[in-house]
Design an enzyme around this catalytic site. Structure first.
Site, PDB file in Angstrom:
ATOM      1  CB  SER A  32      -1.834  -6.048   7.953  1.00  0.00           C
ATOM      2  OG  SER A  32      -3.238  -5.537   8.001  1.00  0.00           O
ATOM      3  CG  ASP A  84      -0.325  -0.823  -4.427  1.00  0.00           C
ATOM      4  OD1 ASP A  84      -1.408  -0.544  -4.909  1.00  0.00           O
ATOM      5  OD2 ASP A  84       0.222  -0.579  -3.371  1.00  0.00           O
ATOM      6  CE  LYS A 105       2.531  -0.790  -0.231  1.00  0.00           C
ATOM      7  NZ  LYS A 105       0.977  -0.566   0.047  1.00  0.00           N
TER       8      LYS A 105
END
Lengths: 514, 514
Positions: free
Chosen positions: B200, B257, B287
């Site tokens: 980010s 993830d 997300k």
């Protein structure tokens, strides 16, 4: 960003790695395992970044693989930029997500593997995804073709070109030492390339190397084959299907083998094979456990062969004990040489002529098995083996007793009388490796018994050969604790096969030999 | 085998790696990526082997991580042996085979991860297998607990201990800068640890660092919390759940993830949290894409919380545009500070008081949202923030205009009039990063419009801040090509959302922020 090259003078196992300090990496917007493009004069390449906290500022650390290719000297300026992610990584991610890959996507991945654009982490994830999701035959075909395209090939301009391959799994398999000369003596071309041992006690290249050089160039191989119809060389340095070697590097620690089919068949295609027999040692203690498994795999090999333009047949062979008696490079070479001279173990002669027979019939001969036996018995196979040895730079007159065996020797005897109920392939391999094989070529094991044989208390079960007494001692200790051979007067006396947890921890014995 | 230590004076990114030449490796029976046990005086450790063709014989190359821990000097003799494979690798292989793991097996894996007994290849394969096969809640619980056990913990001896966490996904999310002082001003304990940006433009630690130091020790954190009830510190150096950091290293290049739940919750458990709100920004470009997804994940968080003795509630929040206007560390800190002073954007104030309200209610207060708004409006939150800033070593009197922003600035204007139909979170992040964020703290983007807003041709869409003119130029170029903001007079005028293949290649924008 222009950074000063700092050469590390170490190899990184073929990987292309560049080292940056934290701050320089942040300025470049680069994280550990991101890729950078390195440019020096006209040369450029993609390297994977390792971030080292204590690395000097404004420098880029280069392992030998990178500095050699860039031809850059210590202290010279290298342009370093964040590289785009390679296209192949997207398809790796698609495979992780479970998608079937198209041919062009597979090719892109394989190119990125060979170009070293993918890291070990990415490769490991790819082979894991292939293992878990499975690979469709279209993908297998695409992988095989891409692996051939990205490597070297051997152009012999002959037809047919015969070959044989064992999927591996049993110790002492020196079939090729008999089979190659039998086929070559029948005036058929068989340019056999072999691997070295990874987890076994000897690969064919290790065995043959005790008879003659095996590390030949493509040009030298052509000369040997022109002269003799055959060869017995190491395939590792020929750059056939180099992607496969990189896949194997990550498969090995994971003990998974999803690329078995493309791995084997791409190398056969690369040497131009037109007719191939795949040997599948099958049974308890082998890589393939059941006839059913062997059949399923066999039809995949045959199907893949068709897609690659190779005529494939498969031989399901008995794999529940080592082949012959000798395990270890020099011991096996001696046994193989003896067998061509008419004195080898029956199972070795039998298997070699079985497979040679299939190959001969594939090439158009009738009664292949009989013909193979005739060639072996007539001494033509021995003469051909000696021709090949000589052509590869060895001594054509080599006698079995010229082959140097380990001088440290010990016998393991049995404490009970009985019949041999089982011989554990993996444990035999472990003992031979503990004795020093394959690195110490004279080291290994010679079985004194085979399955079903009666043996009396105090008699020898196996002999251990080593080049060093420390290795001999630890091999004896291992043999005594592992008990690789099981005896019983009657099967019903040995009902307990295993206990869990085991009393001794075994070393990993994953078979990645192909 | 006794080998001479050759120190490399480079870090290997935390890995424990030993380098051997081919011959020495063969003699040891070691392959690349096998493990060796290194012993020097009383110290020993397990390292993973890299084989380097050109490495000097009878030497073992040691990266700094290894030589420091062994406390060995260059040239000294180190005992090197082939190490048994770590038990954890067997369970990794079991997971690859699709088996559910037991608690003790999970703990063994996590211990081997933290002990650096597993290579990147093995870790990558493990997280890939977890991603593909999925993880059961028992495994998630075991992973979370093992990750806590193998790390440091913060013992505050308070109850309740509140915390908040965002699963990430939207740029400009400076909620914690308001929320922590609101909670602390209500006399509740909230020891907030945050991460830095990975993919980010700013993490909370990056933002707060422009107001005060964030790199505090556990002891310093305790003092700050004792004094103020809260803190806003960087969690990265505290060694909370170190296994997670190692998993993230391999997840990052793979863009998967699977450990989201244990990763977040183990860190909450490690700081002793009793009540936690998980913020789930949801929607296109975030997300979590759909409310349905958010619900499924929320129930997993709540279930896991129960198993760990943490009261969890989840807030599904609007995630289809950045929060507030500012994106980039300093710009966001300024906006956050302004918001505590009563001047921030409405969506930021709204979200912060929403989540603070939930936390207050979980701690037993009634009308949480109202109370949070009151604390914010009354100026108590601002005073508390200044207390925390001072306790962490910053200037309590800091004014918004004291925060240093990038001096290079540019405006991106619109060529058409219209209403804002969409703002692409990932592209906004890319532009801010291209401008230099998060490394260059004054760099970033300030939106001039939000969703639904009417804007006329020639007016400003966004402002770019940079510390260097080259970065400014490339951020402008990227903003112009990416077009991160979509305008239309009426929705039906913009029917084409995307074209495939795209006209421009986008950088990877995988969100691994937790």
């Amino acid at each position: 960003m222009r950074l000063k090259a700092r050469l590390l003078d170490i190899q990184a196992g073929g990987r292309r790695t560049a080292i940056l300090d934290d701050d320089t990496a942040s300025l470049l917007g680069v994280h550990s395992s991101d890729r950078v493009k390195l440019t020096y004069k006209d040369a450029h390449l993609i390297a994977i970044v390792n971030i080292a906290g204590n690395f000097p500022l404004k420098c880029v650390g280069l392992y030998e693989e990178v500095s050699r290719q860039l031809d850059v000297k210590n202290g010279e300026p290298v342009e370093v930029q964040l590289a785009e992610i390679p296209e192949g990584l997207r398809y790796v991610q698609a495979k992780i997500a479970g998608r079937r890959l198209r041919e062009d996507e597979v090719r892109t991945i394989v190119k990125d593997v060979v170009g070293r654009h993918l890291s070990d982490v990415e490769l490991a994830s790819f082979v894991t995804a292939l293992h878990i999701h499975g690979i469709g035959m279209d993908e297998i075909e695409a992988l095989s073709k891409a692996m051939v395209e990205t490597g070297s090939t051997l152009s012999l301009n002959k037809n047919p070109i015969l070959d044989k391959h064992s999927v591996g799994g049993i110790p002492g398999d020196k079939t090729s030492i008999l089979l190659v000369p039998i086929i070559a003596a029948a005036d058929l071309v068989i340019p056999k390339t072999s691997s070295r041992a990874i987890t076994s006690a000897a690969g064919t290249a290790d065995r043959v190397e005790t008879l003659c050089p095996v590390n030949l160039t493509v040009e030298e191989i052509k000369e040997v084959v022109d002269k003799t119809n055959g060869c017995l060389v190491w395939g590792g340095a020929l750059d056939l299907a180099p992607a496969d070697d990189l896949f194997i590097q990550v498969e090995y620690p994971l003990a998974i083998d999803p690329l078995l089919l493309p791995s084997i068949m791409s190398k056969k295609k690369a040497i131009g094979a037109t007719h191939v027999v795949i040997d599948m040692p099958t049974g308890r203690g082998s890589k393939i456990k059941t006839i059913g498994e062997a059949h399923a795999l066999a039809y995949d090999f045959i199907d893949l062969g068709k897609r690659l333009g190779i005529d494939v047949q498969c031989a399901v062979t008995f794999g529940e004990q080592p082949l012959g008696y000798a395990i270890g490079p020099a011991l096996e070479a001696r046994e193989g040489l003896l067998a061509t001279m008419g004195n080898g173990p029956a199972d070795l002669r039998e298997k070699a002529t079985d497979i040679a027979g299939i190959l001969l019939e594939m090439a158009g001969f009738k009664n292949g098995k009989q013909r193979a036996e005739d060639i072996l018995k007539s001494g033509k196979a021995e003469r051909k083996l000696r021709e090949i040895i000589e052509a590869q730079g060895g001594n054509a007159k080599i006698r079995p007793e010229d082959i140097k065996l380990g001088h440290k020797r010990a016998e393991i005897t049995t404490e009970v009388s009985g019949r041999v109920l089982w011989i554990n392939n993996k444990r035999i391999t472990q003992v031979a490796r503990e004795a020093g094989a394959p690195k110490e070529k004279g080291a290994g094991v010679v079985l004194q018994v085979k399955l079903g044989q009666q043996i009396e208390r105090g008699e020898s079960l196996l002999e251990i050969y080593a080049e060093r007494s420390t290795k001999l001692a630890s091999a004896i200790e291992l043999a005594e604790s592992l008990k690789p051979i099981g005896l019983s007067k009657r099967p019903e006396e040995t009902m307990l096969i295993d206990r869990i947890p085991p009393r001794i921890a075994h070393r990993k014995a994953f078979l990645l030999e192909r």
